[in-house]
Design a protein around this motif. Sequence first.
Motif, PDB file in Angstrom:
ATOM      1  N   GLY A  29      -2.217   5.096   5.117  1.00 48.52           N
ATOM      2  CA  GLY A  29      -0.519   5.310   5.261  1.00 48.52           C
ATOM      3  C   GLY A  29       0.103   4.240   4.465  1.00 48.52           C
ATOM      4  O   GLY A  29       1.139   5.400   3.500  1.00 48.52           O
ATOM      5  N   LEU A  30       0.560   3.260   4.977  1.00 48.39           N
ATOM      6  CA  LEU A  30       1.636   2.028   4.641  1.00 48.39           C
ATOM      7  C   LEU A  30       0.896   2.060   3.082  1.00 48.39           C
ATOM      8  O   LEU A  30       1.787   2.286   1.951  1.00 48.39           O
ATOM      9  CB  LEU A  30       1.212   1.565   5.271  1.00 48.39           C
ATOM     10  CG  LEU A  30       1.516   0.122   5.487  1.00 48.39           C
ATOM     11  CD1 LEU A  30       3.238   0.846   6.478  1.00 48.39           C
ATOM     12  CD2 LEU A  30       1.201  -1.827   6.124  1.00 48.39           C
TER      13      LEU A  30
ATOM     14  N   ALA B  86      -9.480   9.405  -0.183  1.00 45.27           N
ATOM     15  CA  ALA B  86      -8.574  10.300   0.036  1.00 45.27           C
ATOM     16  C   ALA B  86      -7.254   9.417  -0.987  1.00 45.27           C
ATOM     17  O   ALA B  86      -6.670   9.638  -1.691  1.00 45.27           O
ATOM     18  CB  ALA B  86      -8.661  11.110   0.779  1.00 45.27           C
ATOM     19  N   THR B  87      -6.838   8.402  -0.657  1.00 41.52           N
ATOM     20  CA  THR B  87      -6.159   7.543  -0.350  1.00 41.52           C
ATOM     21  C   THR B  87      -6.245   7.092  -1.585  1.00 41.52           C
ATOM     22  O   THR B  87      -4.958   6.526  -2.473  1.00 41.52           O
ATOM     23  CB  THR B  87      -5.718   6.052   0.134  1.00 41.52           C
ATOM     24  OG1 THR B  87      -6.116   6.396   1.743  1.00 41.52           O
ATOM     25  CG2 THR B  87      -5.001   5.367   0.275  1.00 41.52           C
TER      26      THR B  87
ATOM     27  N   VAL C 141      -3.706   7.554  -7.488  1.00 42.18           N
ATOM     28  CA  VAL C 141      -4.122   6.935  -8.356  1.00 42.18           C
ATOM     29  C   VAL C 141      -3.843   8.509  -9.774  1.00 42.18           C
ATOM     30  O   VAL C 141      -3.160   8.189 -10.610  1.00 42.18           O
ATOM     31  CB  VAL C 141      -5.840   7.793  -8.806  1.00 42.18           C
ATOM     32  CG1 VAL C 141      -6.269   7.863 -10.406  1.00 42.18           C
ATOM     33  CG2 VAL C 141      -6.800   6.162  -8.566  1.00 42.18           C
ATOM     34  N   ASP C 142      -3.482   9.215  -8.673  1.00 41.94           N
ATOM     35  CA  ASP C 142      -2.959  10.453  -8.702  1.00 41.94           C
ATOM     36  C   ASP C 142      -1.021  10.685  -9.133  1.00 41.94           C
ATOM     37  O   ASP C 142      -0.881  10.321 -10.389  1.00 41.94           O
ATOM     38  CB  ASP C 142      -2.691  11.878  -7.614  1.00 41.94           C
ATOM     39  CG  ASP C 142      -2.078  13.177  -8.034  1.00 41.94           C
ATOM     40  OD1 ASP C 142      -2.313  13.105 -10.246  1.00 41.94           O
ATOM     41  OD2 ASP C 142      -1.774  14.221  -7.356  1.00 41.94           O
ATOM     42  N   MET C 143      -0.687   9.872  -8.295  1.00 44.07           N
ATOM     43  CA  MET C 143       0.431   9.813  -8.318  1.00 44.07           C
ATOM     44  C   MET C 143       0.852   8.130  -9.771  1.00 44.07           C
ATOM     45  O   MET C 143       1.622   8.629 -10.524  1.00 44.07           O
ATOM     46  CB  MET C 143       0.967   7.788  -6.818  1.00 44.07           C
ATOM     47  CG  MET C 143       1.511   9.675  -6.386  1.00 44.07           C
ATOM     48  SD  MET C 143       2.161   8.854  -4.382  1.00 44.07           S
ATOM     49  CE  MET C 143       1.116   8.201  -3.157  1.00 44.07           C
ATOM     50  N   ALA C 144       0.334   6.930  -9.869  1.00 40.77           N
ATOM     51  CA  ALA C 144       0.056   6.915 -10.922  1.00 40.77           C
ATOM     52  C   ALA C 144       0.190   7.664 -12.291  1.00 40.77           C
ATOM     53  O   ALA C 144       0.633   6.922 -13.234  1.00 40.77           O
ATOM     54  CB  ALA C 144      -0.944   5.163 -10.438  1.00 40.77           C
TER      55      ALA C 144
ATOM     56  N   LEU D 123       3.617   2.955   0.323  1.00 34.51           N
ATOM     57  CA  LEU D 123       4.125   2.151  -0.894  1.00 34.51           C
ATOM     58  C   LEU D 123       4.509   2.457  -2.035  1.00 34.51           C
ATOM     59  O   LEU D 123       4.959   2.470  -3.153  1.00 34.51           O
ATOM     60  CB  LEU D 123       3.349   0.625  -0.476  1.00 34.51           C
ATOM     61  CG  LEU D 123       3.763  -0.213   0.663  1.00 34.51           C
ATOM     62  CD1 LEU D 123       3.382  -1.251   1.228  1.00 34.51           C
ATOM     63  CD2 LEU D 123       5.220  -0.538   0.850  1.00 34.51           C
ATOM     64  N   MET D 124       3.035   3.045  -2.587  1.00 38.24           N
ATOM     65  CA  MET D 124       2.461   3.537  -3.570  1.00 38.24           C
ATOM     66  C   MET D 124       3.903   5.005  -4.525  1.00 38.24           C
ATOM     67  O   MET D 124       4.071   4.358  -5.140  1.00 38.24           O
ATOM     68  CB  MET D 124       1.110   4.341  -3.883  1.00 38.24           C
ATOM     69  CG  MET D 124       0.618   4.008  -4.871  1.00 38.24           C
ATOM     70  SD  MET D 124       0.008   3.291  -6.062  1.00 38.24           S
ATOM     71  CE  MET D 124       0.350   4.153  -7.505  1.00 38.24           C
TER      72      MET D 124
END
Lengths: 213, 231
Positions: free
Chosen positions: A19-20, B82-83, B88-91, A24-25
């Motif tokens: 989550g952290l 999933a993280t 990757v999706d956001m990037a 950040l992303m």
Amino acid sequence: MKDTIKMIVVLTLIATLAGLGLALMNEATQADIEDNARRAILDAIHQVLPDADPPNPCQRYDAIFDNEPDRDAVCIEGATVFRARKGKDVVAMAMEVVGDNAYSGTISALVGLRMDDGMLMGIKVLAHAETPGLGSLISDCQLMSGQMVGHTPSSIKWAVKKDGGDIDQLTGATISTRAMINAVAKAQAMWRDHRQTIINGDAMPADGGCHVP
Amino acid sequence: MSPKKTTTLLEDFRKGLWKDNPVFVLLLGLCPTLAVTTSAYNGLGMGIATAFVLLCSNILISLIAPIVPHGVRIPVYVVVIATFVSAVDMALKAWMVELSQGLGLFVPLIVVNCIILGRAEAFASRNNVLRSILDAIGMSLGFTLALFVLGAIREIIGAGTITLFQLGETLIQFRVMGEDYPGILTMILPPGAFITLGLLLALKNTIQRRLDARATRSAATRTATKHPATS
């Protein structure tokens, strides 16, 4: 018991770290994502409101406006209408419309109309699920937009030839063609019924969504 | 290193390309395989996005595997994968808009691509980081190659072109068939994906059978010449 606690601790720890990391992303990308979204809207508006008379839908022109239409929109009956200004005058409008009864779902398109006579200045398909190679030709600048762009609501009959109108249906995709005409008709209705509101109405706040009152 | 490991590092890398190719042998991840391969470039893009997630998840999972209790390993792997997929999706959305539009729905779908969870469970959790990295690179190369071939065949027959790169206005595309080639629409539609995959599987199996037969024959000759007395 010890195992259970270990499981809980490990899973909680990893989920927290994940989550952290995502937070950040998100922080790092959010501004760029919003920027891209805005640029995409502005570019689409630019494409449907070219500075040409009559415009050729297969060509790219300068935009007819010198303001930022996405920041100068009015909300009318739940629809967002972008105002294109040259100096102070509202010279054209662009709005996103949904063409009903397409072959597969609906077609969403951005339609640009000239303010003084309602001439269609451009139409850009934003999303559709039509058959590739047949219905997907609604995005073709020559076959589809080419027949409609440059016409006012009264200069041609807005229906496919099969229904007694002036527009050639795309081969094998009469239903998709009808949905496109339906999309344009919605924008024309907005122009016809709400011209004064579009020209004089208050701009909606930048972050305010447009909802039916 | 435990004694049960008999594979070499090279083998860890190579198996994904042919022997255990995720698409042609393991038949994993068929949803993205069949859905996105409408053009060579789409196949390539999906392959690269998957490769990135697979590499990251393999590295991380091989690192944390020793401290993850057996009972919660699958949920932990799913969270990790999933993280990375969300990241990757956001990037892509932020820094490579056109690619993200092209791959659309399928980037979030990487999360359910069984190749990634499969490699996490079957390989990364039981091997060290170096081996997991090699495994991830090999598997992703095999996956990307398979998607690229599938996409290229479908695009050439379906549209007569082959697209190698496509970003906004930049387009590297070659016309393979003549200018008047009308294209066979079925190949771009889902049936074309199944037909092409079926034919490629058959081709792969035929080649494999030939290779096996040759290997058996040469092994037999070798034994015969080495120990002429035993037979």
